[in-house]
Design a protein around this motif. Structure first.
Motif, PDB file in Angstrom:
ATOM      1  N   TYR B 111       0.852  -1.180   0.000  1.00 33.71           N
ATOM      2  CA  TYR B 111       0.000   0.000   0.000  1.00 33.71           C
ATOM      3  C   TYR B 111       0.887   1.228   0.000  1.00 33.71           C
ATOM      4  CZ  TYR B 111      -3.763  -3.204   0.993  1.00 33.71           C
ATOM      5  OH  TYR B 111      -4.662  -4.229   0.907  1.00 33.71           O
ATOM      6  N   PRO B 113       2.773   4.654   1.185  1.00 30.45           N
ATOM      7  CA  PRO B 113       3.347   4.962   2.498  1.00 30.45           C
ATOM      8  C   PRO B 113       2.708   6.199   3.126  1.00 30.45           C
ATOM      9  CG  PRO B 113       4.745   5.812   0.787  1.00 30.45           C
ATOM     10  CD  PRO B 113       3.612   5.143   0.090  1.00 30.45           C
ATOM     11  N   VAL B 114       3.219   6.536   4.288  1.00 29.51           N
ATOM     12  CA  VAL B 114       2.803   7.766   4.961  1.00 29.51           C
ATOM     13  C   VAL B 114       3.677   8.898   4.434  1.00 29.51           C
ATOM     14  CG1 VAL B 114       2.578   8.920   7.190  1.00 29.51           C
ATOM     15  CG2 VAL B 114       2.173   6.461   7.008  1.00 29.51           C
ATOM     16  N   GLY B 117       2.859  13.090   7.044  1.00 32.57           N
ATOM     17  CA  GLY B 117       1.887  12.893   8.109  1.00 32.57           C
ATOM     18  C   GLY B 117       0.548  12.340   7.656  1.00 32.57           C
ATOM     19  N   ILE B 118       0.356  12.162   6.338  1.00 29.75           N
ATOM     20  CA  ILE B 118      -0.911  11.616   5.869  1.00 29.75           C
ATOM     21  C   ILE B 118      -0.684  10.165   5.470  1.00 29.75           C
ATOM     22  CG2 ILE B 118      -2.795  11.871   4.218  1.00 29.75           C
ATOM     23  CD1 ILE B 118      -1.775  14.776   3.820  1.00 29.75           C
ATOM     24  N   ASP B 119      -1.503   9.277   6.030  1.00 28.92           N
ATOM     25  CA  ASP B 119      -1.365   7.857   5.735  1.00 28.92           C
ATOM     26  C   ASP B 119      -2.173   7.524   4.483  1.00 28.92           C
ATOM     27  OD1 ASP B 119      -1.062   5.184   5.677  1.00 28.92           O
ATOM     28  OD2 ASP B 119      -2.359   4.777   7.398  1.00 28.92           O
ATOM     29  N   PHE B 120      -1.469   7.391   3.349  1.00 31.08           N
ATOM     30  CA  PHE B 120      -2.181   7.188   2.090  1.00 31.08           C
ATOM     31  C   PHE B 120      -2.726   5.778   1.927  1.00 31.08           C
ATOM     32  CE2 PHE B 120      -0.177  11.144   0.791  1.00 31.08           C
ATOM     33  CZ  PHE B 120      -1.253  11.754   0.165  1.00 31.08           C
ATOM     34  N   SER B 121      -2.366   4.871   2.841  1.00 30.66           N
ATOM     35  CA  SER B 121      -2.937   3.539   2.706  1.00 30.66           C
ATOM     36  C   SER B 121      -4.354   3.495   3.275  1.00 30.66           C
ATOM     37  CB  SER B 121      -2.056   2.504   3.411  1.00 30.66           C
ATOM     38  OG  SER B 121      -2.004   2.793   4.785  1.00 30.66           O
ATOM     39  N   ALA B 122      -4.740   4.526   4.033  1.00 36.59           N
ATOM     40  CA  ALA B 122      -6.113   4.557   4.544  1.00 36.59           C
ATOM     41  C   ALA B 122      -7.065   4.948   3.421  1.00 36.59           C
ATOM     42  CB  ALA B 122      -6.208   5.545   5.698  1.00 36.59           C
ATOM     43  N   TYR B 126      -6.563   8.158   0.393  1.00 36.94           N
ATOM     44  CA  TYR B 126      -6.343   7.609  -0.937  1.00 36.94           C
ATOM     45  C   TYR B 126      -7.420   8.074  -1.894  1.00 36.94           C
ATOM     46  CZ  TYR B 126      -4.269   4.426  -4.246  1.00 36.94           C
ATOM     47  OH  TYR B 126      -3.617   3.906  -5.333  1.00 36.94           O
TER      48      TYR B 126
END
Lengths: 289, 290
Positions: B111, B113-114, B117-122, B126
Motif C-alpha cells: 500500500y 506509504p505515509v 503525516g498523511i497515511d495514504f494507505s487509509a 487515498y
C-alpha cells in the motif's frame, strides 16, 4: 507423441478446422457484402447448440431434425440482426461493430436466463461408434462435421459462382453502388448474406453441441478463434478463410494437445499478428481502399 | 474511487477515439499498468508513488507496440486484431505463473506509504489522492484536446488524405495518441492496484472493455464532456443495479444498441441538442415579449 496419438490429433484438428471454417465463412461472407461483421457470431453458434439440446436431448426429436431446427433458428437470428442492427447502421463500421458487441451481452444473458447459469448442458451423442484406422480410434461424432463443412462450403462456392442470386451477392460485395444500378436490391442481399451466415453458424453449433459442453459462455469462447481465422484469411475472401481455418485448426489442436489451451490461443494470436504485419489485408484479402 | 479510475480510462480512451482508432486493448493496458506498478513495488521495492507513473510508461510502450504492428491494417480487421493482441497479453499473465502469478494473480502488493503525516494507505486520503490524480489528468487531456496535437488528431479522423497533405504524419499521430492514452490508462491501473493490494487477469477481460465502450458510446464521443456524462450516469446505474447482477449486462447491451441506433451523439449530443432547442425557445419567447 506416438503415431496413434498423432492420428487422433490430426482427426481432431480436421474436425476443429471444419467447425472454424463453417463459422468463419459465414462471418466473412457477411463482411464482404456489408463491410461490417458480427461480433455476436459465436452466440449464433451457441444458439444452434442450445436448439439441438432443446429439441434432441429434451424433446427426443431425431438428431438430424434437431440440427435442421438449429439451421432455421440460426437463419432467423441472422435475419433479425440484419434488420434490427446492420441495416439502420449501414456505412457506420464502428457503430455496427460496437452494437454487435452489445448484442453479445444480450444473447449471453438471454441464454443464461432461459437455460440456467453455470449449468453444463450435455447433449448425448447419437453415434457411439468410433472409426478405427491404423490402430487409432476416432469417435464418429467428432469427425462427422468434416463432410458437412465440405458440403456447405462447396455448395456456397457453387452458389456464388453459378447461380444468379449468388452472383448478385458477389456483385454487391464488389461494388454496392454499381450493383444497385443493375437492379440488385441491396437490402435483400445483406439479408441473404446474414441468413446464410446464421444458418452456417447454426448447423456447426448443432453438430458440435454433442462435443462441447453447452453453457451460456460458449459463444464467447468460440468467437476469438473464429475472428482470428477471418482476419488471417482476409476479410471477405471465402477461399482465404477456408485456408486459414485449416491452418489455425491444426495449430490450435496440436498446441492444445502438446501444451495447453491458453498457449494455443497465444500462439494463434501471434500467428495473426505476424500475418498482419506482413500482409495487412490477410492471406487472400483484397486491399480495402 | 473506482469511479475516478473509470473516468481516467474513459477520458484517455476518448483521446484515442478522436483519432478514430477504436481499439479493444485499452483495458489490457490498464492491466499492464496495474501489473507493472504492483510488481515493481512488491518485488523490487520501488516506492509506490514512483511505481505508478512507471506502470503508465510501460503501458504506453505496450500500446505503441501493439499499434505499430497493426498500423497498416484497416477498418474491421484492425479492431479484431487489437482484441487478439490484447488477449495475447492477458493470456500471458495467466500462462506464466512465475512472474505474474497465473490466473489467481498477485497478492500482497504494498500500500502507499505515509507522506507528510498523511497515511495514504487509509481509505479517505487515498480517495482524495486519486481524485487529485483524476482532476490533473482530466485537465491535461482537456488542454491537449485544444492544443495543436488535439487539432491534428481530429484532422486525421475527419479526412486522412487532407491531413496527410498538410504535412501531418498519420502513423506518427496515431502512435502518439496510443502512447498518451496508454500512459493514462496505466496510471489508472496503478491507482487500482495499490488500493486493492492484489491483481488478477480476470479484472481486465473483454467484458470490462465492453463496459468501457458502453460508457463511452452512451455518453457520446463528440466532446470532452461526453465521457464525463457517460461514466457518471452509466456507472451510477451500474452500481445501483447490483441486485440484478445476473441480467445486468443485458440492460447495458440493449442501452448501447438503442443509443447507437437512435441517438448517435450519445447523451452528450442529446444535452447539446436540448440546450440549442431551449435557447431557441427562449429566444422566440423574448422575441414575442418584445
Amino acid at each position: 507423441m506416438n503415431s496413434q496419438l498423432l492420428l487422433q490429433t490430426i482427426a481432431n484438428a480436421g474436425a476443429v478446422s471444419a467447425m472454424y471454417a463453417m463459422i468463419a465463412v459465414g462471418l466473412t461472407l457477411a463482411f464482404g457484402v456489408m463491410q461490417m461483421a458480427n461480433l455476436a457470431h459465436g452466440h449464433f453458434f451457441m444458439a444452434g447448440a442450445y436448439t439441438v439440446y432443446a429439441l434432441y436431448a429434451l424433446h427426443d426429436w431425431p438428431f438430424w431434425f434437431a440440427v435442421a431446427g438449429a439451421v432455421g433458428i440460426g437463419a432467423v437470428i441472422g435475419l433479425a440482426v440484419e434488420r434490427g442492427i446492420f441495416r439502420p447502421l449501414r456505412g457506420d463500421v464502428v457503430g455496427g461493430f460496437i452494437a454487435t458487441a452489445g448484442l453479445m451481452f444480450v444473447f449471453e444473458v438471454f441464454m443464461g436466463e432461459v437455460w440456467g447459469w453455470g449449468h453444463m448442458r450435455q447433449v448425448p451423442s447419437p453415434y457411439m461408434r468410433a472409426v478405427k484406422f491404423f490402430g487409432a480410434s476416432v469417435s464418429f461424432q467428432r469427425v462427422i462435421v468434416i463432410p458437412f463443412a465440405i458440403a456447405c462450403i462447396g455448395g456456397l462456392l457453387v452458389f456464388m459462382r453459378w447461380f444468379r442470386l449468388g452472383r448478385a451477392l458477389r456483385a454487391v460485395a464488389q461494388d454496392p453502388e454499381a450493383a444497385s444500378l443493375q437492379g440488385i436490391n441491396i437490402n435483400r442481399m445483406t439479408a441473404l448474406a446474414m441468413a446464410i451466415a446464421g444458418a452456417l453458424a447454426g448447423i456447426s453449433g448443432g453438430i458440435m453441441s454433442t462435443i462441447y459442453a453447452v453453457t451460456p459462455a460458449l459463444g464467447g469462447h468460440i468467437i476469438l478463434p473464429a475472428l482470428i481465422v477471418v482476419v488471417v484469411g482476409g476479410m471477405g475472401s471465402v477461399g482465404g478463410v477456408t485456408l486459414a481455418s485449416i491452418l489455425l485448426g491444426f495449430i490450435i489442436t496440436f498446441v492444445t494437445t502438446l501444451v495447453d489451451g491458453v498457449t494455443a490461443m497465444m500462439v494463434s494470436v501471434a500467428v495473426m499478428a505476424l500475418v498482419l504485419a506482413i500482409r495487412p489485408q490477410g492471406l487472400m484479402g483484397h486491399v480495402v481502399t | 474511487m473506482i469511479y475516478f479510475i473509470w473516468m481516467i480510462l474513459a477520458q484517455s480512451y476518448r483521446l484515442i477515439v478522436t483519432i478514430h482508432d477504436w481499439q479493444l486493448y485499452h483495458v489490457v493496458l490498464y492491466g499492464v499498468g496495474a501489473y507493472t506498478s504492483g510488481m515493481l513495488a512488491k518485488n523490487l521495492g520501488v516506492p509506490v508513488f514512483a511505481a505508478i507513473p512507471l506502470g503508465g510508461a510501460v503501458a504506453s510502450l505496450a500500446g505503441v507496440a501493439i499499434t505499430s504492428v497493426l498500423l497498416r491494417t484497416k477498418g474491421w480487421g484492425f479492431y479484431i486484431a487489437t482484441y487478439g493482441l490484447a488477449e495475447l497479453i492477458r493470456l500471458s499473465w495467466m500462462k506464466f505463473r512465475n512472474p505474474f502469478g497465473g490466473s489467481t494473480g498477485i497478492i500482497d502488493i504494498p500500500y502507499p506509504p505515509v507522506v507528510a503525516g498523511i497515511d495514504f494507505s487509509a481509505r479517505i486520503p487515498y480517495y482524495f489522492f486519486s481524485l487529485g490524480v483524476m482532476l490533473i489528468i482530466m485537465y491535461m487531456l482537456y488542454r491537449l484536446e485544444r492544443s495543436r496535437i488535439g487539432d491534428s488528431f481530429k484532422a486525421v479522423s475527419m479526412d486522412p488524405l487532407l491531413a496527410a497533405s498538410t504535412g501531418i504524419s498519420i502513423p506518427r499521430q496515431r502512435l502518439l495518441a496510443c502512447a498518451i492514452g496508454g500512459f493514462f490508462a496505466g496510471i489508472a491501473g496503478g491507482l487500482l492496484v495499490h488500493r486493492l493490494g492484489a491483481v488478477d487477469p480476470k479484472l481486465f477481460n473483454i467484458t470490462t472493455m465492453l463496459y468501457l465502450l458502453i460508457w463511452i458510446v452512451v455518453g457520446g464521443t463528440n466532446s470532452f464532456w461526453g465521457p464525463v456524462l457517460g461514466v457518471s450516469v452509466m456507472y451510477s446505474l451500474f452500481e445501483l443495479s447490483r441486485p440484478l447482477i445476473q441480467i445486468r449486462p443485458m440492460f447495458f447491451g440493449i442501452a448501447m444498441i438503442l443509443v447507437l441506433l437512435f441517438m448517435p451523439g450519445g447523451l452528450e449530443g442529446m444535452v447539446a441538442k436540448a440546450a440549442v432547442r431551449l435557447r431557441r425557445l427562449r429566444g422566440v419567447q423574448t422575441a414575442e415579449a418584445e
